[in-house]
Structures are given as C-alpha cells and as structure tokens.
Write a protein that holds these residues in place. Sequence first.
Motif, PDB file in Angstrom:
ATOM      1  N   GLN A   1      33.443  14.871  65.887  1.00 50.36           N
ATOM      2  CA  GLN A   1      32.318  13.975  66.031  1.00 50.36           C
ATOM      3  C   GLN A   1      31.079  14.807  66.377  1.00 50.36           C
ATOM      4  O   GLN A   1      31.154  16.017  66.518  1.00 50.36           O
ATOM      5  CB  GLN A   1      32.629  12.952  67.130  1.00 50.36           C
ATOM      6  CG  GLN A   1      33.855  12.090  66.824  1.00 50.36           C
ATOM      7  CD  GLN A   1      33.714  11.337  65.526  1.00 50.36           C
ATOM      8  OE1 GLN A   1      32.667  10.745  65.257  1.00 50.36           O
ATOM      9  NE2 GLN A   1      34.755  11.349  64.699  1.00 50.36           N
ATOM     10  N   PRO A   2      29.918  14.155  66.500  1.00 47.96           N
ATOM     11  CA  PRO A   2      28.743  14.928  66.902  1.00 47.96           C
ATOM     12  C   PRO A   2      29.091  15.815  68.094  1.00 47.96           C
ATOM     13  O   PRO A   2      29.664  15.361  69.073  1.00 47.96           O
ATOM     14  CB  PRO A   2      27.732  13.822  67.276  1.00 47.96           C
ATOM     15  CG  PRO A   2      28.103  12.681  66.365  1.00 47.96           C
ATOM     16  CD  PRO A   2      29.605  12.737  66.268  1.00 47.96           C
ATOM     17  N   GLN A   3      28.703  17.078  68.016  1.00 48.06           N
ATOM     18  CA  GLN A   3      29.299  18.080  68.896  1.00 48.06           C
ATOM     19  C   GLN A   3      28.642  18.079  70.268  1.00 48.06           C
ATOM     20  O   GLN A   3      27.967  19.021  70.676  1.00 48.06           O
ATOM     21  CB  GLN A   3      29.208  19.443  68.210  1.00 48.06           C
ATOM     22  CG  GLN A   3      29.982  19.461  66.908  1.00 48.06           C
ATOM     23  CD  GLN A   3      29.830  20.789  66.184  1.00 48.06           C
ATOM     24  OE1 GLN A   3      29.107  21.676  66.594  1.00 48.06           O
ATOM     25  NE2 GLN A   3      30.536  20.940  65.079  1.00 48.06           N
ATOM     26  N   SER A   4      28.849  16.982  71.031  1.00 49.23           N
ATOM     27  CA  SER A   4      28.229  16.865  72.340  1.00 49.23           C
ATOM     28  C   SER A   4      28.665  17.989  73.267  1.00 49.23           C
ATOM     29  O   SER A   4      27.876  18.466  74.088  1.00 49.23           O
ATOM     30  CB  SER A   4      28.573  15.508  72.960  1.00 49.23           C
ATOM     31  OG  SER A   4      29.980  15.348  73.050  1.00 49.23           O
ATOM     32  N   GLY A   5      29.918  18.440  73.152  1.00 51.06           N
ATOM     33  CA  GLY A   5      30.406  19.485  74.023  1.00 51.06           C
ATOM     34  C   GLY A   5      29.714  20.815  73.812  1.00 51.06           C
ATOM     35  O   GLY A   5      29.595  21.608  74.749  1.00 51.06           O
ATOM     36  N   ILE A   6      29.268  21.064  72.596  1.00 54.98           N
ATOM     37  CA  ILE A   6      28.617  22.345  72.301  1.00 54.98           C
ATOM     38  C   ILE A   6      27.092  22.235  72.361  1.00 54.98           C
ATOM     39  O   ILE A   6      26.396  23.240  72.402  1.00 54.98           O
ATOM     40  CB  ILE A   6      29.077  22.868  70.923  1.00 54.98           C
ATOM     41  CG1 ILE A   6      28.950  24.396  70.871  1.00 54.98           C
ATOM     42  CG2 ILE A   6      28.334  22.198  69.792  1.00 54.98           C
ATOM     43  CD1 ILE A   6      29.560  25.001  69.621  1.00 54.98           C
ATOM     44  N   ASP A   7      26.580  20.999  72.401  1.00 56.41           N
ATOM     45  CA  ASP A   7      25.128  20.801  72.415  1.00 56.41           C
ATOM     46  C   ASP A   7      24.428  21.501  73.583  1.00 56.41           C
ATOM     47  O   ASP A   7      23.357  22.101  73.389  1.00 56.41           O
ATOM     48  CB  ASP A   7      24.787  19.309  72.427  1.00 56.41           C
ATOM     49  CG  ASP A   7      24.938  18.672  71.055  1.00 56.41           C
ATOM     50  OD1 ASP A   7      25.095  19.426  70.080  1.00 56.41           O
ATOM     51  OD2 ASP A   7      24.909  17.430  70.967  1.00 56.41           O
ATOM     52  N   PRO A   8      24.982  21.451  74.817  1.00 55.81           N
ATOM     53  CA  PRO A   8      24.266  22.107  75.925  1.00 55.81           C
ATOM     54  C   PRO A   8      24.058  23.605  75.719  1.00 55.81           C
ATOM     55  O   PRO A   8      22.968  24.118  76.005  1.00 55.81           O
ATOM     56  CB  PRO A   8      25.172  21.822  77.143  1.00 55.81           C
ATOM     57  CG  PRO A   8      25.876  20.551  76.790  1.00 55.81           C
ATOM     58  CD  PRO A   8      26.124  20.653  75.316  1.00 55.81           C
ATOM     59  N   ILE A   9      25.072  24.308  75.226  1.00 54.25           N
ATOM     60  CA  ILE A   9      24.907  25.750  75.029  1.00 54.25           C
ATOM     61  C   ILE A   9      24.000  26.040  73.837  1.00 54.25           C
ATOM     62  O   ILE A   9      23.251  27.017  73.843  1.00 54.25           O
ATOM     63  CB  ILE A   9      26.269  26.462  74.895  1.00 54.25           C
ATOM     64  CG1 ILE A   9      26.088  27.976  75.121  1.00 54.25           C
ATOM     65  CG2 ILE A   9      26.928  26.195  73.549  1.00 54.25           C
ATOM     66  CD1 ILE A   9      27.395  28.734  75.241  1.00 54.25           C
ATOM     67  N   VAL A  10      24.034  25.176  72.836  1.00 54.76           N
ATOM     68  CA  VAL A  10      23.121  25.340  71.694  1.00 54.76           C
ATOM     69  C   VAL A  10      21.678  25.201  72.165  1.00 54.76           C
ATOM     70  O   VAL A  10      20.806  26.019  71.825  1.00 54.76           O
ATOM     71  CB  VAL A  10      23.436  24.305  70.594  1.00 54.76           C
ATOM     72  CG1 VAL A  10      22.344  24.308  69.522  1.00 54.76           C
ATOM     73  CG2 VAL A  10      24.787  24.589  69.964  1.00 54.76           C
ATOM     74  N   LYS A  11      21.416  24.172  72.985  1.00 57.83           N
ATOM     75  CA  LYS A  11      20.060  23.945  73.496  1.00 57.83           C
ATOM     76  C   LYS A  11      19.633  25.073  74.422  1.00 57.83           C
ATOM     77  O   LYS A  11      18.501  25.580  74.329  1.00 57.83           O
ATOM     78  CB  LYS A  11      20.006  22.608  74.225  1.00 57.83           C
ATOM     79  CG  LYS A  11      18.628  22.256  74.782  1.00 57.83           C
ATOM     80  CD  LYS A  11      18.644  20.900  75.475  1.00 57.83           C
ATOM     81  CE  LYS A  11      17.272  20.553  76.056  1.00 57.83           C
ATOM     82  NZ  LYS A  11      17.291  19.234  76.746  1.00 57.83           N
ATOM     83  N   LEU A  12      20.521  25.485  75.299  1.00 58.69           N
ATOM     84  CA  LEU A  12      20.214  26.533  76.267  1.00 58.69           C
ATOM     85  C   LEU A  12      19.843  27.851  75.590  1.00 58.69           C
ATOM     86  O   LEU A  12      18.900  28.531  75.992  1.00 58.69           O
ATOM     87  CB  LEU A  12      21.419  26.752  77.185  1.00 58.69           C
ATOM     88  CG  LEU A  12      21.335  27.928  78.159  1.00 58.69           C
ATOM     89  CD1 LEU A  12      20.445  27.561  79.339  1.00 58.69           C
ATOM     90  CD2 LEU A  12      22.725  28.335  78.642  1.00 58.69           C
ATOM     91  N   THR A  13      20.607  28.195  74.568  1.00 55.63           N
ATOM     92  CA  THR A  13      20.447  29.515  73.941  1.00 55.63           C
ATOM     93  C   THR A  13      19.528  29.506  72.726  1.00 55.63           C
ATOM     94  O   THR A  13      19.298  30.561  72.120  1.00 55.63           O
ATOM     95  CB  THR A  13      21.820  30.064  73.510  1.00 55.63           C
ATOM     96  OG1 THR A  13      22.403  29.188  72.521  1.00 55.63           O
ATOM     97  CG2 THR A  13      22.769  30.183  74.697  1.00 55.63           C
ATOM     98  N   ALA A  14      18.986  28.335  72.364  1.00 54.02           N
ATOM     99  CA  ALA A  14      18.224  28.213  71.104  1.00 54.02           C
ATOM    100  C   ALA A  14      17.111  29.247  70.956  1.00 54.02           C
ATOM    101  O   ALA A  14      16.997  29.885  69.899  1.00 54.02           O
ATOM    102  CB  ALA A  14      17.679  26.794  70.963  1.00 54.02           C
ATOM    103  N   PRO A  15      16.252  29.456  71.961  1.00 53.02           N
ATOM    104  CA  PRO A  15      15.173  30.436  71.767  1.00 53.02           C
ATOM    105  C   PRO A  15      15.706  31.848  71.501  1.00 53.02           C
ATOM    106  O   PRO A  15      15.197  32.541  70.605  1.00 53.02           O
ATOM    107  CB  PRO A  15      14.404  30.371  73.096  1.00 53.02           C
ATOM    108  CG  PRO A  15      14.718  29.024  73.662  1.00 53.02           C
ATOM    109  CD  PRO A  15      16.149  28.770  73.264  1.00 53.02           C
ATOM    110  N   ASP A  16      16.705  32.258  72.260  1.00 55.63           N
ATOM    111  CA  ASP A  16      17.269  33.590  72.052  1.00 55.63           C
ATOM    112  C   ASP A  16      18.063  33.664  70.759  1.00 55.63           C
ATOM    113  O   ASP A  16      18.063  34.707  70.084  1.00 55.63           O
ATOM    114  CB  ASP A  16      18.164  33.979  73.231  1.00 55.63           C
ATOM    115  CG  ASP A  16      17.354  34.325  74.478  1.00 55.63           C
ATOM    116  OD1 ASP A  16      16.260  34.889  74.333  1.00 55.63           O
ATOM    117  OD2 ASP A  16      17.820  34.014  75.583  1.00 55.63           O
ATOM    118  N   MET A  17      18.744  32.590  70.395  1.00 54.31           N
ATOM    119  CA  MET A  17      19.531  32.610  69.169  1.00 54.31           C
ATOM    120  C   MET A  17      18.645  32.679  67.935  1.00 54.31           C
ATOM    121  O   MET A  17      19.061  33.190  66.901  1.00 54.31           O
ATOM    122  CB  MET A  17      20.459  31.386  69.103  1.00 54.31           C
ATOM    123  CG  MET A  17      21.692  31.488  70.002  1.00 54.31           C
ATOM    124  SD  MET A  17      22.721  32.937  69.638  1.00 54.31           S
ATOM    125  CE  MET A  17      23.234  32.575  67.952  1.00 54.31           C
TER     126      MET A  17
END
Length: 335
Positions: free
Chosen positions: A9-25
Amino acid sequence: MVNLVREIQPQSGIDPIVKLTAPDMERVNALILAMAGSNVELIPVIADHLISSGGKRLRPMLTIASALACGYGGEGHVKLAASVEFMHTATLLHDDVVDESDLRRGKQSARMIWGNQASVLVGDFLLGQAFKMMVEVGSLTALKILSDASAVIAEGEVWQLAAAKSLSTGEDDYLAVIGAKTAALFAAAAEVGPVIAGADAEVREALRLYGLNLGLAFQLVDDVLDYGGTAASLGKNTGDDFREGKITLPVIIAHQRGSAEERAFWAEAMEGGQTDDAALAHAKELLGRHGALEETVLRARHYGALASQAAASIPASESRDALLQVVDFCIDRIT
C-alpha cells in the motif's frame, strides 16, 4: 495455503525517512548520475537502466539518516551514501548473471539486453567508482567498514552458489549466507553514518546492529514474497528462487517437516531441476501444509524486533523515529 502476502500500500512506513533524507538524497542521486558517466558509451547506458528503474534507495537513505541521527553536518555522508548504492547496484548486476535472472525491478535485466559480460564489467566499474568516492571522504574507518562489507558480500555470493540446489543446507547455514549476502551491506550503510559523525562506540554499534538485523528481516520477507507475492512487490519474477534451485528458509522448513515422499519431491525439484509450473504449484502447497511461510514471517519479525531494539537505544530524534519506521515498512510488505 494461507495468504500471507498483500500488495504494498502507500508506503507510510518508509515515508518518514524519504522526507527526512530528501534534500541530501537529491545530491546523492545527482552524484550517482555523475559518477555513472563514462566515455565508454555502454557503461552509462547499462548503469542508467538499473539505477533509474525505480529502486527505493533504502540503503543510502540509511546512511544519510544514521549520520543525521548523530548530528552530522558535513558533506561526507552524501558520497558514502552514493557509494553504498553503487555497491548495491553492482551486486544486482552480478546477481542477475549468476542467477540467470531475466527480470529486475519489473524490467528486463541488463544481462538479457546487453549480455552477461557487459553486465559483469559495468558492475565492476560501479564498484570502482564506489571506492573512489569512499577514499574522497577521507575516513579510513568508513573505508574499512565498506571495503570489508564488499568482501563479505562476495563471500556470501560464493557461499550461496556452493549451497544452491543442496538440501543439506541447514537454517544456521542459510542465515549465515543472507547475513553475508544481504545484511552486511545494510549493517555497513547504517554504521558509516555515526563513524563520520564521530559518534561514540555504543551508538555506532547500535546502528550497526540495527542495519544487520534489518537486512536479515528484509531478506526473509523477500523469501516469503517469492512464493506468495507479485512481480511488482518483489521486483523480479515470483518463483525465481524455486526455478533457480535456491534453498531459502521456507524450503528448509518444509523439507525438514515433510514426509519421505515430500522430501523426494524437494530433491527432484531443487537438486534435480524439476521446477516447472506444476512443481512450483506443488511446492507452494507443501509450504502451506507445513506452515513454512508463516514460520519464516515469525523469524523476520524476530529480526525486525532486534533492529527496533537497537535503534531505540540511540538518543531520541526525528532521524531515530524514521529509522524505526523503516523496520515496520520492511515487515509490512507481508501480513
């Protein structure tokens, strides 16, 4: 067989780390594209085929998040994260050749388009670029961690090749294989962040254990998905492990619990190569009969709990919470 697998399903579990690391990623992704470039035209073409094919970039995100969790404010985590992703990508290119896989992340594998030789050599190029970036960071400790992981991963690949099609492989041996082949890179990815941040030994060890146990859980979930998931959820053809004669934990459990007749079936299939669609259907029936997938899920949850316990021991922060959510994401690929 009990249906243990659902669509992601929409990846709510991975969303926090995606948001946190977005600028560096964003910087990691730009560096990946730059370092995959070459005057040899085929190299960026093959590299881009896999790099742009929709992988989650989970391992480099672990490097970024673990560095942020330790208060790191420099630039080295970007190069180390890109190095981790190149190591992973090189492993995938090599794996597909060894396993003779025709699908990777829902697309034709590179070896199916450009051949085995080109895939292996481009994988080697990416490894070289990974080590080049590691050296540029200037941390001998981080370089040692990732270079050690590279050697361990290669050992795991050879070990798995030696154990393929052998039903004498036991659970302890199998866990050692996936510890080397899969979990070693997760562990290294999570450990180099605190290293370059100058974190104390306890935090560094906690994040190493987090990555190690997360990697074990991740691979065990993949083992389950191979027999009950979809190509979309797994990133390759389901049933590939069975067709390739891979002795994974569900097979080990079903074989151990099976009757003499059932063990004969497993021998014909895994050791004798009788792995057509009818055999795969029968294999799934036996896995269900003996609760092999359920048992594998329990093991995955066990290692997930160990990962969460390790991460929970580091100081509270948004980064720590994101790392904990990743555990839930990895486990929640199955129900």
